[in-house]
Design a protein around this motif. Sequence first.
Motif, short mmCIF file in Angstrom:
data_model
loop_
_atom_site.label_atom_id
_atom_site.label_comp_id
_atom_site.label_asym_id
_atom_site.label_seq_id
_atom_site.Cartn_x
_atom_site.Cartn_y
_atom_site.Cartn_z
N PRO A 87 0.82 -1.23 0.00
CA PRO A 87 0.00 0.00 0.00
C PRO A 87 0.84 1.26 0.00
O PRO A 87 0.48 2.26 -0.62
N GLY A 88 1.97 1.23 0.70
CA GLY A 88 2.85 2.39 0.71
C GLY A 88 3.46 2.66 -0.65
O GLY A 88 3.62 3.81 -1.06
N ALA A 89 3.80 1.58 -1.39
CA ALA A 89 4.31 1.76 -2.74
C ALA A 89 3.27 2.40 -3.65
O ALA A 89 3.59 3.22 -4.51
N LEU A 90 2.00 2.03 -3.45
CA LEU A 90 0.92 2.63 -4.24
C LEU A 90 0.74 4.10 -3.89
O LEU A 90 0.41 4.93 -4.74
N LEU A 91 0.95 4.44 -2.61
CA LEU A 91 0.77 5.82 -2.17
C LEU A 91 2.01 6.67 -2.37
O LEU A 91 1.95 7.89 -2.18
N GLY A 92 3.13 6.04 -2.75
CA GLY A 92 4.39 6.77 -2.82
C GLY A 92 4.34 7.99 -3.72
O GLY A 92 4.72 9.09 -3.31
N VAL A 93 3.85 7.80 -4.95
CA VAL A 93 3.80 8.92 -5.89
C VAL A 93 2.79 9.99 -5.47
O VAL A 93 3.11 11.18 -5.48
N PRO A 94 1.54 9.61 -5.08
CA PRO A 94 0.62 10.65 -4.60
C PRO A 94 1.16 11.44 -3.41
O PRO A 94 0.96 12.66 -3.32
N LEU A 95 1.84 10.76 -2.48
CA LEU A 95 2.43 11.47 -1.34
C LEU A 95 3.50 12.45 -1.80
O LEU A 95 3.55 13.60 -1.32
N THR A 96 4.32 12.03 -2.75
CA THR A 96 5.36 12.92 -3.25
C THR A 96 4.76 14.11 -3.99
O THR A 96 5.22 15.25 -3.84
N VAL A 97 3.73 13.84 -4.79
CA VAL A 97 3.05 14.94 -5.49
C VAL A 97 2.46 15.93 -4.49
O VAL A 97 2.58 17.15 -4.66
N SER A 98 1.86 15.42 -3.43
CA SER A 98 1.28 16.30 -2.41
C SER A 98 2.36 17.14 -1.73
O SER A 98 2.16 18.33 -1.46
N ILE A 99 3.51 16.52 -1.44
CA ILE A 99 4.61 17.26 -0.83
C ILE A 99 5.08 18.38 -1.75
O ILE A 99 5.31 19.52 -1.30
N VAL A 100 5.22 18.07 -3.05
CA VAL A 100 5.67 19.08 -4.01
C VAL A 100 4.68 20.24 -4.08
O VAL A 100 5.07 21.42 -4.03
N VAL A 101 3.40 19.91 -4.17
CA VAL A 101 2.38 20.95 -4.29
C VAL A 101 2.32 21.79 -3.03
O VAL A 101 2.24 23.03 -3.07
N PHE A 102 2.36 21.15 -1.87
CA PHE A 102 2.27 21.87 -0.60
C PHE A 102 3.49 22.76 -0.39
O PHE A 102 3.36 23.93 -0.01
N CYS A 103 4.68 22.22 -0.67
CA CYS A 103 5.90 23.01 -0.47
C CYS A 103 5.96 24.20 -1.42
O CYS A 103 6.51 25.26 -1.08
N SER A 104 5.41 24.03 -2.60
CA SER A 104 5.45 25.12 -3.58
C SER A 104 4.60 26.31 -3.16
O SER A 104 4.76 27.40 -3.71
N GLN A 105 3.72 26.14 -2.19
CA GLN A 105 2.86 27.22 -1.74
C GLN A 105 3.51 28.09 -0.66
O GLN A 105 2.98 29.13 -0.29
N PHE A 106 4.67 27.65 -0.14
CA PHE A 106 5.34 28.39 0.92
C PHE A 106 6.74 28.77 0.47
O PHE A 106 7.49 27.92 -0.04
N GLU A 107 7.09 30.01 0.69
CA GLU A 107 8.37 30.53 0.19
C GLU A 107 9.56 29.77 0.75
O GLU A 107 10.50 29.45 0.04
N ARG A 108 9.52 29.45 2.04
CA ARG A 108 10.66 28.78 2.67
C ARG A 108 10.83 27.34 2.22
O ARG A 108 11.91 26.77 2.32
N LEU A 109 9.74 26.73 1.75
CA LEU A 109 9.79 25.33 1.34
C LEU A 109 9.83 25.15 -0.18
O LEU A 109 9.91 24.03 -0.67
N ARG A 110 9.79 26.24 -0.91
CA ARG A 110 9.70 26.15 -2.36
C ARG A 110 10.94 25.50 -2.98
O ARG A 110 10.86 24.83 -4.00
N SER A 111 12.08 25.69 -2.35
CA SER A 111 13.31 25.08 -2.88
C SER A 111 13.21 23.56 -2.85
O SER A 111 13.73 22.88 -3.74
#
Length: 347
Positions: free
Chosen positions: A307-331
């Motif tokens: 199940p974690g392997a199935l969620l791996g890409v969605p979790l990474t996509v969510s991290i990318v999208v969430f970090c891109s919304q904050f200046e300190r995490l955008r890098s």
Amino acid sequence: MEKSGNSLPVLVAILVAIFAIAALKATTPITMPLAFAIFIAVLVHPLHHWLNRRFPEWLSLTLVMLGLAGIFALAFGALEFSVELVAPKAPQYLDRLQEIFQTVTTWAQDRGIPIQGQPLQSQSSIQQYSDELIAGLKSLWSSLGLFVLTVALLVLLLLEVEQYQQKVKSAFSSPTASHILTAFHRMGNKFRGYLLIRTITSGITGVLTGLFCWILGVELAFVWGLLSFLLNYIPTLGSIISVIPPSLFALLFLGMGRGIATLVGLAAIQLALGNFVDPRMQGNSLNISPFVVLVSIVFWGWVWGIPGALLGVPLTVSIVVFCSQFERLRSLAVILQESDESDKEQE
């Protein structure tokens, strides 16, 4: 002293990350269903919110759950149909594999190459398959319990999602709360758009794969199309893996010519869709680095299993999208994306 002071926050962050990973692994029976429930809730929240404005709460929730049940029933129906296609011909395929095994073994023994292994139809192999079947049934029973927990968590999340929004507004100052809610709103919209486009491109890939195999006379064309559809939800890596099974099948059962033709044709389909269709539809917002995709699948698979392997890409996509919304995490978001997209962000 100044250097040690600067390194202290980094060390603390590393220790916190290690502790969080250990906690996620130790609490898999709870955190993994919760992660599934949260992702499904994010996907269906707009529909649930739209229905809430027109129907009572209980009716809108019932309609959403029935819709999800219909999607899962369709998926299981496709898998069951695939099994029905494979089952009658399984003995024929096993006999052919047995012949190939014997041929390879004889060729190796004639040249003094030791090969360990037993025929597929030996008694020990049958016992091994029986043990694996029992283990699979136990795993299925455990998965059923996790599925029930996921459904329960999903229902509660959908019932209380509006309350959580109010809690965020109450817990933080007005600008901070607005920034947090906006970030989650954008993350949800981009994640839903990502999955929608991925579903469309995966569907096109599956149909073309099935049609191409059918035209070449490769048996189980529906199975190969369904497999391609499912694996293409995994960017880059899934496209590569989906070409291998039908190509090997054609090579083993139809000969070298059609095996090579299958490999070349399916690879051409994947390349065409991956390099032209998918980028045009997806745009430049969620292109994750192939290396990061592989690492995320392996990492989350280690944490939560399959199940974690199935969620791996969605979790990474969510991290990318969430970090891109904050200046300190955008890098961090730029690092996780493909190099071309990183260059665009830096510009």
